[in-house]
Design a protein around this motif. Structure first.
Motif, PDB file in Angstrom:
ATOM      1  N   ASP A  31      -0.204   0.679  -2.212  1.00 17.15           N
ATOM      2  CA  ASP A  31      -1.587   0.525  -1.482  1.00 17.15           C
ATOM      3  C   ASP A  31      -1.334   0.258   0.163  1.00 17.15           C
ATOM      4  O   ASP A  31      -1.962   0.791   0.973  1.00 17.15           O
ATOM      5  CB  ASP A  31      -2.511  -0.187  -2.254  1.00 17.15           C
ATOM      6  CG  ASP A  31      -2.786   0.424  -3.561  1.00 17.15           C
ATOM      7  OD1 ASP A  31      -2.650   1.566  -3.801  1.00 17.15           O
ATOM      8  OD2 ASP A  31      -3.490  -0.477  -4.351  1.00 17.15           O
ATOM      9  N   LEU A  32      -0.664  -0.980   0.274  1.00 20.11           N
ATOM     10  CA  LEU A  32      -0.441  -1.601   1.839  1.00 20.11           C
ATOM     11  C   LEU A  32       0.184  -0.568   2.515  1.00 20.11           C
ATOM     12  O   LEU A  32      -0.207  -0.555   3.686  1.00 20.11           O
ATOM     13  CB  LEU A  32       0.392  -2.991   1.605  1.00 20.11           C
ATOM     14  CG  LEU A  32      -0.365  -3.871   0.855  1.00 20.11           C
ATOM     15  CD1 LEU A  32       0.483  -5.147   0.627  1.00 20.11           C
ATOM     16  CD2 LEU A  32      -1.395  -4.596   1.578  1.00 20.11           C
ATOM     17  N   ILE A  33       1.091   0.157   2.010  1.00 25.85           N
ATOM     18  CA  ILE A  33       2.131   1.103   2.769  1.00 25.85           C
ATOM     19  C   ILE A  33       0.771   2.192   3.099  1.00 25.85           C
ATOM     20  O   ILE A  33       0.915   2.590   4.460  1.00 25.85           O
ATOM     21  CB  ILE A  33       3.008   1.675   2.135  1.00 25.85           C
ATOM     22  CG1 ILE A  33       4.163   0.425   2.019  1.00 25.85           C
ATOM     23  CG2 ILE A  33       3.777   2.906   2.830  1.00 25.85           C
ATOM     24  CD1 ILE A  33       5.291   0.895   1.056  1.00 25.85           C
ATOM     25  N   GLN A  34       0.186   2.680   2.256  1.00 25.13           N
ATOM     26  CA  GLN A  34      -0.511   3.937   2.566  1.00 25.13           C
ATOM     27  C   GLN A  34      -1.890   3.289   3.358  1.00 25.13           C
ATOM     28  O   GLN A  34      -2.209   4.336   4.143  1.00 25.13           O
ATOM     29  CB  GLN A  34      -1.232   4.425   1.081  1.00 25.13           C
ATOM     30  CG  GLN A  34      -0.024   5.205   0.496  1.00 25.13           C
ATOM     31  CD  GLN A  34      -0.573   5.625  -0.903  1.00 25.13           C
ATOM     32  OE1 GLN A  34      -1.542   5.318  -1.307  1.00 25.13           O
ATOM     33  NE2 GLN A  34       0.190   6.652  -1.397  1.00 25.13           N
ATOM     34  N   ALA A  35      -2.169   2.155   3.562  1.00 27.13           N
ATOM     35  CA  ALA A  35      -3.177   1.791   4.381  1.00 27.13           C
ATOM     36  C   ALA A  35      -2.692   1.363   5.762  1.00 27.13           C
ATOM     37  O   ALA A  35      -3.578   1.198   6.555  1.00 27.13           O
ATOM     38  CB  ALA A  35      -4.073   0.524   3.667  1.00 27.13           C
ATOM     39  N   GLY A  36      -1.518   1.419   5.802  1.00 29.70           N
ATOM     40  CA  GLY A  36      -0.955   1.043   7.235  1.00 29.70           C
ATOM     41  C   GLY A  36      -0.819  -0.510   7.584  1.00 29.70           C
ATOM     42  O   GLY A  36      -0.912  -1.080   8.524  1.00 29.70           O
ATOM     43  N   MET A  37      -1.007  -1.356   6.300  1.00 30.39           N
ATOM     44  CA  MET A  37      -1.146  -2.694   6.537  1.00 30.39           C
ATOM     45  C   MET A  37       0.111  -3.409   6.306  1.00 30.39           C
ATOM     46  O   MET A  37       0.129  -4.589   6.432  1.00 30.39           O
ATOM     47  CB  MET A  37      -2.134  -3.211   5.361  1.00 30.39           C
ATOM     48  CG  MET A  37      -3.565  -2.611   5.571  1.00 30.39           C
ATOM     49  SD  MET A  37      -4.640  -3.272   4.214  1.00 30.39           S
ATOM     50  CE  MET A  37      -4.656  -5.035   4.439  1.00 30.39           C
TER      51      MET A  37
END
Length: 106
Positions: A31-37
């Motif tokens: 999720d963090l990777i896909q959100a660019g976070m």
């Protein structure tokens, strides 16, 4: 798990991650990777992590849709990715006490 007895003997607080917690950690990481976070150093600066990421797939954990990391070959070491995943989850979920006193081990 190999280091667990020695760490406990030195009174180092250890959190053993369950399969369920690993599933949550892998899901959060994705999720963090896909959100660019989530950002990291260039691959050239951390080749072990880059190799792990390039050679990882997922495997189901339980029946609820959770997943964990799985290596694509016998000679692949995905422990750098597992370490980053668990560290990110710990940073996301652990309560911090900024004023707490810490001891340095020697």
């Amino acid at each position: 798990m190999v280091l667990l007895p020695e760490l406990k003997a030195r009174r180092v607080p250890v959190k053993v991650v369950t399969a369920n917690e690993m599933g949550q950690a892998c899901g959060r990481m994705l999720d963090l990777i896909q959100a660019g976070m989530l950002r990291h150093l260039p691959d050239a600066d951390q080749p072990q992590l880059a190799k792990a990421v390039a050679n990882v797939t997922t495997r189901p954990i339980g029946r609820g849709g959770a997943f964990g990391w799985n290596k694509t070959g016998n000679d692949i070491d995905i422990s750098p990715l597992v370490a980053v995943t668990v560290a990110a989850q710990g940073a996301w979920t652990t309560r911090r006490r900024p004023g707490r006193r810490q001891k340095v081990m020697r």
